[in-house]
Motif scaffolding. Structure first.
Motif, PDB file in Angstrom:
ATOM      1  N   ARG A 164       0.831  -1.207   0.000  1.00 46.09           N
ATOM      2  CA  ARG A 164       0.000   0.000   0.000  1.00 46.09           C
ATOM      3  C   ARG A 164       0.868   1.260   0.000  1.00 46.09           C
ATOM      4  NH1 ARG A 164      -3.191   3.761   2.845  1.00 46.09           N
ATOM      5  NH2 ARG A 164      -5.445   3.639   2.392  1.00 46.09           N
ATOM      6  N   ASP A 165       1.847   1.297   0.890  1.00 45.77           N
ATOM      7  CA  ASP A 165       2.707   2.480   0.985  1.00 45.77           C
ATOM      8  C   ASP A 165       3.485   2.716  -0.302  1.00 45.77           C
ATOM      9  OD1 ASP A 165       1.831   3.024   3.522  1.00 45.77           O
ATOM     10  OD2 ASP A 165       3.617   2.247   4.539  1.00 45.77           O
ATOM     11  N   ASP A 166       4.042   1.637  -0.874  1.00 44.38           N
ATOM     12  CA  ASP A 166       4.814   1.780  -2.106  1.00 44.38           C
ATOM     13  C   ASP A 166       3.928   2.214  -3.258  1.00 44.38           C
ATOM     14  OD1 ASP A 166       7.121   1.091  -0.813  1.00 44.38           O
ATOM     15  OD2 ASP A 166       7.220  -0.957  -1.602  1.00 44.38           O
ATOM     16  N   TYR A 167       2.717   1.672  -3.296  1.00 43.50           N
ATOM     17  CA  TYR A 167       1.792   2.031  -4.362  1.00 43.50           C
ATOM     18  C   TYR A 167       1.426   3.511  -4.290  1.00 43.50           C
ATOM     19  CZ  TYR A 167      -2.514   2.534  -7.007  1.00 43.50           C
ATOM     20  OH  TYR A 167      -3.474   2.976  -7.880  1.00 43.50           O
ATOM     21  N   VAL A 168       1.062   3.967  -3.102  1.00 36.94           N
ATOM     22  CA  VAL A 168       0.668   5.370  -2.936  1.00 36.94           C
ATOM     23  C   VAL A 168       1.844   6.294  -3.270  1.00 36.94           C
ATOM     24  CG1 VAL A 168      -0.035   7.128  -1.267  1.00 36.94           C
ATOM     25  CG2 VAL A 168      -1.162   4.893  -1.275  1.00 36.94           C
ATOM     26  N   THR A 169       3.038   5.941  -2.792  1.00 34.02           N
ATOM     27  CA  THR A 169       4.218   6.777  -3.061  1.00 34.02           C
ATOM     28  C   THR A 169       4.501   6.859  -4.552  1.00 34.02           C
ATOM     29  OG1 THR A 169       5.228   6.287  -0.920  1.00 34.02           O
ATOM     30  CG2 THR A 169       6.693   7.023  -2.673  1.00 34.02           C
ATOM     31  N   THR A 170       4.460   5.722  -5.243  1.00 36.57           N
ATOM     32  CA  THR A 170       4.728   5.703  -6.685  1.00 36.57           C
ATOM     33  C   THR A 170       3.681   6.508  -7.446  1.00 36.57           C
ATOM     34  OG1 THR A 170       5.738   3.501  -6.506  1.00 36.57           O
ATOM     35  CG2 THR A 170       5.068   4.218  -8.697  1.00 36.57           C
ATOM     36  N   ALA A 171       2.408   6.327  -7.068  1.00 38.18           N
ATOM     37  CA  ALA A 171       1.326   7.016  -7.764  1.00 38.18           C
ATOM     38  C   ALA A 171       1.391   8.526  -7.540  1.00 38.18           C
ATOM     39  CB  ALA A 171      -0.022   6.468  -7.309  1.00 38.18           C
ATOM     40  N   VAL A 172       1.646   8.936  -6.304  1.00 40.82           N
ATOM     41  CA  VAL A 172       1.712  10.370  -6.011  1.00 40.82           C
ATOM     42  C   VAL A 172       2.923  10.997  -6.695  1.00 40.82           C
ATOM     43  CG1 VAL A 172       2.034  12.106  -4.202  1.00 40.82           C
ATOM     44  CG2 VAL A 172       0.416  10.225  -3.855  1.00 40.82           C
ATOM     45  N   TYR A 248      -4.701  13.316  -2.956  1.00 38.75           N
ATOM     46  CA  TYR A 248      -4.167  12.214  -3.764  1.00 38.75           C
ATOM     47  C   TYR A 248      -3.720  11.014  -2.930  1.00 38.75           C
ATOM     48  CZ  TYR A 248      -4.586  14.556  -8.229  1.00 38.75           C
ATOM     49  OH  TYR A 248      -5.085  15.140  -9.372  1.00 38.75           O
ATOM     50  N   PRO A 249      -3.039  11.207  -1.794  1.00 35.19           N
ATOM     51  CA  PRO A 249      -2.687  10.034  -0.983  1.00 35.19           C
ATOM     52  C   PRO A 249      -3.932   9.248  -0.554  1.00 35.19           C
ATOM     53  CG  PRO A 249      -1.373  11.916  -0.309  1.00 35.19           C
ATOM     54  CD  PRO A 249      -2.416  12.442  -1.255  1.00 35.19           C
ATOM     55  N   GLU A 250      -5.000   9.969  -0.212  1.00 32.98           N
ATOM     56  CA  GLU A 250      -6.241   9.305   0.180  1.00 32.98           C
ATOM     57  C   GLU A 250      -6.876   8.588  -1.006  1.00 32.98           C
ATOM     58  OE1 GLU A 250      -9.632  11.851   1.056  1.00 32.98           O
ATOM     59  OE2 GLU A 250     -10.110  10.579   2.779  1.00 32.98           O
ATOM     60  N   TYR A 251      -6.892   9.259  -2.150  1.00 34.94           N
ATOM     61  CA  TYR A 251      -7.487   8.697  -3.361  1.00 34.94           C
ATOM     62  C   TYR A 251      -6.807   7.387  -3.752  1.00 34.94           C
ATOM     63  CZ  TYR A 251      -8.614   8.359  -8.382  1.00 34.94           C
ATOM     64  OH  TYR A 251      -9.003   7.926  -9.612  1.00 34.94           O
ATOM     65  N   TYR A 252      -5.482   7.410  -3.799  1.00 37.66           N
ATOM     66  CA  TYR A 252      -4.769   6.197  -4.207  1.00 37.66           C
ATOM     67  C   TYR A 252      -4.785   5.143  -3.103  1.00 37.66           C
ATOM     68  CZ  TYR A 252      -3.212   8.452  -8.474  1.00 37.66           C
ATOM     69  OH  TYR A 252      -3.178   9.058  -9.704  1.00 37.66           O
ATOM     70  N   GLY A 253      -4.806   5.565  -1.853  1.00 41.56           N
ATOM     71  CA  GLY A 253      -4.926   4.604  -0.769  1.00 41.56           C
ATOM     72  C   GLY A 253      -6.242   3.877  -0.815  1.00 41.56           C
TER      73      GLY A 253
END
Length: 260
Positions: A164-172, A248-253
């Motif tokens: 989850r953390d890696d996904y959000v970081t990459t997406a943001v 955005y962090p909330e959206y991708y999370g």
């Protein structure tokens, strides 16, 4: 054909050149002093510092030239499906190097642009760029093309394989890249003569960039400082999605949660 000055013209030409040089130097000094008081975009700042160097009133920070190398002839640019070469949107894109390269990349990769007034915001859906009401904007196209490039080049976040953390970081971070490119595209458009409003996080980017330059950092370091400042705007909630208003962090999370 270039007219060359003969001996009779030489003295007059020299005096005219000296007068023009003095006027240019005076104007540039005024702009440079004004720039000390008011943050300006890095592209305009680069133009000022190059002109300052030419007349001996300043020097540019170390770093690559802002012009990005060879220029693309607008007549040679292919237009992606969904756009009309004669439209205002395409003409704006053709007026800048980043716009021309964006159009050509989209055309080369068979990525269409859909302008749909019934849609909200602007987004890349994996196969096409969709521009909703009020988002048929050249700088926005550059931003969304960044997402398309990330997908084509295999750099996009993957909720099925990343934590989850890696996904959000990459997406943001991908959003930050697109926003910085959008800011730079807007600055290019202003230099080309268009009136373009402030982009999301542009003030934060400019302030960080100019501070880094004033601190003696290189242009690359200043651009990184600007990037970090934009990233901060995503995490403090100052930038939200154009589709539903979430951070955005909330959206991708939330998206990661929905598939895991």
């Amino acid at each position: 054909m270039q007219r060359r000055a003969g001996r009779r013209d030489f003295g007059a030409s020299t005096l005219e050149y000296a007068a023009a040089f003095a006027i240019a130097a005076t104007l540039i000094v005024a702009v440079v002093w004004a720039a000390r008081l008011t943050p300006v975009g890095p592209l305009l700042s680069d133009a000022v510092c190059k002109a300052s160097t030419a007349v001996g009133v300043g020097a540019c920070a170390d770093g690559p030239d802002s012009d990005g190398g060879d220029r693309t002839d607008p007549a040679d640019v292919d237009i992606p499906d969904g756009l009309d070469r004669d439209s205002e949107l395409v003409q704006r894109l053709l007026s800048t190097e980043s716009g021309r390269r964006t159009l050509q990349w989209l055309a080369d990769n068979n990525i269409p642009i859909v302008i749909d007034p019934g849609e909200t915001g602007a987004y890349w859906n994996g196969t096409e760029i969709v521009l909703g009401e009020g988002y048929d904007d050249a700088a926005v196209v550059v931003h969304e093309a960044n997402h398309a490039q990330a997908t084509v080049n295999g750099r996009s976040a993957n909720a099925n394989t990343q934590s989850r953390d890696d996904y959000v970081t990459t997406a943001v971070n991908e959003e930050v890249d697109g926003t910085v490119e959008q800011i730079q595209a807007a600055q290019e458009l202003r230099i080309a003569g268009y009136t373009v409003g402030r982009q999301p996080a542009e003030r934060a980017y400019d302030t960080a960039y100019q501070q880094a330059i004033q601190d003696g950092q290189t242009r690359a370091q200043a651009e990184r400082a600007g990037w970090e400042a934009v990233r901060g705007e995503f995490y403090n909630g100052n930038i939200v999605t154009s589709t539903n208003g979430q951070s955005y962090p909330e959206y991708y999370g939330d998206y990661w949660d929905s598939v895991n």
